[in-house]
Write a protein that holds these residues in place. Structure first.
Motif, PDB file in Angstrom:
ATOM      1  N   MET A   1       0.805  -1.221   0.000  1.00 17.20           N
ATOM      2  CA  MET A   1       0.000   0.000   0.000  1.00 17.20           C
ATOM      3  C   MET A   1       0.839   1.272   0.000  1.00 17.20           C
ATOM      4  O   MET A   1       0.401   2.294   0.507  1.00 17.20           O
TER       5      MET A   1
ATOM      6  N   LEU B   1      -7.954   3.826  -4.148  1.00 16.27           N
ATOM      7  CA  LEU B   1      -8.309   2.854  -3.114  1.00 16.27           C
ATOM      8  C   LEU B   1      -9.738   3.102  -2.630  1.00 16.27           C
ATOM      9  O   LEU B   1     -10.543   2.166  -2.508  1.00 16.27           O
TER      10      LEU B   1
ATOM     11  N   ASN C   1      -4.017  -5.146   3.309  1.00 15.58           N
ATOM     12  CA  ASN C   1      -2.836  -4.333   3.602  1.00 15.58           C
ATOM     13  C   ASN C   1      -1.729  -5.243   4.153  1.00 15.58           C
ATOM     14  O   ASN C   1      -1.819  -5.734   5.261  1.00 15.58           O
TER      15      ASN C   1
ATOM     16  N   SER D   1       1.496  -4.395   4.585  1.00 14.15           N
ATOM     17  CA  SER D   1       2.673  -3.520   4.757  1.00 14.15           C
ATOM     18  C   SER D   1       3.630  -4.045   5.826  1.00 14.15           C
ATOM     19  O   SER D   1       4.761  -3.584   5.912  1.00 14.15           O
TER      20      SER D   1
END
Ligand SMILES: *[C@@H]1O[C@H](CO)[C@@H](O)[C@H](O)[C@H]1NC(C)=O
Length: 255
Positions: free
Chosen positions: A87, A95, A107, A109
């Protein structure tokens, strides 16, 4: 050794197995120029994923392929099922747009060790409703742009060598031919070829082929020595057997 069949029937207007296995296609869109045939492979795919900034490409570039249509209508028609990645490249407006349409956003991340394509392939591999299906992942926008990204994508082919994954650009496709099988590639001459290559990817290989202009006959290939580039497909079917993994690449014809 078992035979594995390959055929780029996903480039045909209507899917057929062309005598090969019946496959369930999944489309993954990466953050590179969207190939012109994306709407076609979208139609053939049962699941549509964007890897992070691939969602920007879908949002920005897909309407350009339908110049006579309203951009919003095109974006609604081509809504991704899932957006997954760390992301850091998908825009907030993009988004928000797809979230509103019901796209699932994952997500990832917290995982900085793997690429966005790796994350998407791992996600597809774990999907319960695709278990026991003969899956083929078509990766749009996998080539062109930064070389480290391209090599990262090729590395995903090697990391998931037991899965069918095909990297695509406007110009060519790349897939892995694992040494665990003999291979038979049915050529869709109307849509692909004639230029092709066989590249030893993990180490030296001894390989034998039929159906090419310059065939290999238990020929040794290795980086720094012989590799097979700018070869030409000559027949309807190309066969490959090798004691080491090879990359197969073939050009895709302009319409
Ligand atoms: C993704 O998760 C990270 C870590 O929790 C967070 O900082 C970031 O804002 C999230 N990004 C999005 C687009 O949700």
């Amino acid at each position: 050794m078992e035979l594995m069949s390959h055929s780029s029937t996903f480039l045909l207007p209507n899917l057929s197995s062309d005598g090969g296995p019946v496959l369930t296609y999944v489309l993954v869109i990466l953050n590179q120029h969207l190939p012109r045939f994306t709407p076609l492979i979208w139609k053939h795919a049962q699941l549509h994923m964007c890897a992070d900034g691939g969602a920007n490409r879908l949002y920005d570039e897909l309407p350009l392929l339908f110049p006579d249509e309203d951009a919003l209508a095109v974006r609604i028609r081509y809504k991704p099922d899932v957006i997954k990645g760390d992301m850091d490249s998908v825009r907030d407006d993009v988004l928000g747009f797809y979230k509103n349409l019901g796209t699932e956003v994952v997500n990832a991340s917290d995982d900085q060790d793997t690429t966005d394509l790796h994350k998407c392939v791992a996600y597809i591999q774990d999907l319960p409703n695709l278990k026991n299906q003969n899956i083929c992942i078509l990766v749009a926008g996998a080539l062109g742009g930064r070389f480290d990204h391209e090599v990262g994508n090729i590395n995903v082919l090697c990391r998931f060598s037991s899965m069918r994954i095909i990297l695509l650009s406007d110009d060519c496709l790349i897939q892995l031919l694992p040494s665990s099988h003999h291979h038979e590639i049915r050529i869709q001459h109307a849509f692909e070829g004639p230029h092709c290559g066989l590249i030893p990817i993990g180490g030296p290989s001894k390989s034998t082929t039929t159906g090419l202009q310059w065939n290999l006959d238990d020929t040794e290939m290795n980086f720094g020595g012989l590799i097979s580039t700018s070869n030409i497909v000559k027949e309807e079917v190309v066969t490959v057997r090798s004691n080491s993994n090879l990359l197969w690449t073939i050009s895709i014809k302009k319409p």
